[in-house]
Design a protein around this motif. Structure first.
Motif, mmCIF file in Angstrom:
data_model
loop_
_atom_site.group_PDB
_atom_site.id
_atom_site.type_symbol
_atom_site.label_atom_id
_atom_site.label_comp_id
_atom_site.label_asym_id
_atom_site.label_seq_id
_atom_site.Cartn_x
_atom_site.Cartn_y
_atom_site.Cartn_z
ATOM 1 N N GLU A 183 0.746 -1.310 -0.051
ATOM 2 C CA GLU A 183 0.061 -0.140 -0.019
ATOM 3 C C GLU A 183 0.925 1.197 0.038
ATOM 4 O O GLU A 183 1.910 1.110 0.554
ATOM 5 N N PHE A 184 0.391 2.449 -0.643
ATOM 6 C CA PHE A 184 1.191 3.465 -0.691
ATOM 7 C C PHE A 184 0.037 4.635 -1.033
ATOM 8 O O PHE A 184 -0.901 4.459 -1.252
ATOM 9 N N GLU A 185 0.795 5.894 -0.582
ATOM 10 C CA GLU A 185 -0.026 7.118 -0.857
ATOM 11 C C GLU A 185 0.601 7.764 -1.918
ATOM 12 O O GLU A 185 1.720 8.033 -1.900
ATOM 13 N N LEU A 186 -0.138 8.609 -2.624
ATOM 14 C CA LEU A 186 0.255 9.885 -3.441
ATOM 15 C C LEU A 186 0.311 11.077 -2.792
ATOM 16 O O LEU A 186 -0.795 11.359 -1.966
ATOM 17 N N VAL A 187 1.356 11.896 -2.630
ATOM 18 C CA VAL A 187 1.393 13.103 -2.076
ATOM 19 C C VAL A 187 1.521 14.299 -3.024
ATOM 20 O O VAL A 187 2.465 14.266 -3.876
ATOM 21 N N ASP A 188 0.590 15.228 -2.885
ATOM 22 C CA ASP A 188 0.760 16.439 -3.838
ATOM 23 C C ASP A 188 1.956 17.177 -3.357
ATOM 24 O O ASP A 188 2.627 17.224 -2.284
ATOM 25 N N ILE A 189 2.688 17.428 -4.579
ATOM 26 C CA ILE A 189 3.951 18.420 -4.339
ATOM 27 C C ILE A 189 3.433 19.781 -4.422
ATOM 28 O O ILE A 189 3.252 20.468 -5.508
ATOM 29 N N ASP A 190 3.052 20.516 -3.328
ATOM 30 C CA ASP A 190 2.634 21.855 -3.309
ATOM 31 C C ASP A 190 3.557 23.050 -3.509
ATOM 32 O O ASP A 190 3.437 24.256 -4.016
ATOM 33 N N ASP A 191 4.994 22.672 -3.111
ATOM 34 C CA ASP A 191 6.016 23.591 -3.165
ATOM 35 C C ASP A 191 6.457 23.801 -4.662
ATOM 36 O O ASP A 191 6.926 22.811 -5.169
ATOM 37 N N ASP A 192 6.223 24.883 -5.477
ATOM 38 C CA ASP A 192 6.653 24.917 -6.882
ATOM 39 C C ASP A 192 8.449 24.739 -6.924
ATOM 40 O O ASP A 192 8.557 24.099 -8.024
ATOM 41 N N ALA A 193 8.927 25.205 -5.971
ATOM 42 C CA ALA A 193 10.485 25.100 -6.212
ATOM 43 C C ALA A 193 10.971 23.533 -6.119
ATOM 44 O O ALA A 193 11.518 23.109 -6.969
ATOM 45 N N GLU A 194 10.145 22.897 -5.075
ATOM 46 C CA GLU A 194 10.456 21.492 -5.047
ATOM 47 C C GLU A 194 9.998 20.786 -6.340
ATOM 48 O O GLU A 194 10.615 19.811 -6.807
ATOM 49 N N VAL A 227 12.271 18.403 -9.048
ATOM 50 C CA VAL A 227 11.909 16.912 -9.070
ATOM 51 C C VAL A 227 11.520 16.764 -10.618
ATOM 52 O O VAL A 227 11.982 15.570 -11.125
ATOM 53 N N VAL A 228 10.984 17.560 -11.338
ATOM 54 C CA VAL A 228 10.745 17.392 -12.819
ATOM 55 C C VAL A 228 12.166 17.491 -13.373
ATOM 56 O O VAL A 228 12.176 16.508 -14.299
ATOM 57 N N ALA A 229 12.973 18.325 -12.995
ATOM 58 C CA ALA A 229 14.292 18.342 -13.649
ATOM 59 C C ALA A 229 14.991 17.003 -13.445
ATOM 60 O O ALA A 229 15.539 16.391 -14.358
#
Length: 102
Positions: free
Chosen positions: A75-86, A90-92
């Motif tokens: 089991e796992f949870e998806l966590v929104d990435i609210d911090d734009d810089a983070e 992460v996308v990079a």
């Protein structure tokens, strides 16, 4: 999960003759009630946290990236990435990882 299958190069995955596992899928439900079936592309580590990349089955070439947190066995949870810089970092990192695989 099923046994691994042999890629014959005809699946358009670009992996040539390498073995790969059948894909896993999950359904995302957004706040507006819209549901999207997504293929789990993979989980990756970055700066001490885990993230997951999902490919929506909606005809686009989008990739959804969320924080990933295991909450139990299988089991796992998806966590929104609210911090734009983070999120940008992460996308990079995701882009760098996928470029290395190509």
């Amino acid at each position: 999960m099923s046994d691994k299958e042999k890629c014959t190069g005809g699946c358009d995955c670009g992996c040539g003759e390498h073995e790969h596992e059948d894909s896993d899928f999950l359904t995302l439900e957004f706040d507006d009630g819209v549901e999207v079936e997504c293929e789990i592309m993979g989980v990756f580590d970055f700066e001490g946290k885990e993230y997951i990349a999902l490919i929506p089955d909606d005809g686009t070439d989008d990739v959804y990236i969320y924080g990933y947190k295991e909450v139990g066995e299988e089991e796992f949870e998806l966590v929104d990435i609210d911090d734009d810089a983070e999120f940008e970092k992460v996308v990079a990192e995701f882009d760098k990882l996928t470029a290395e695989e190509a």
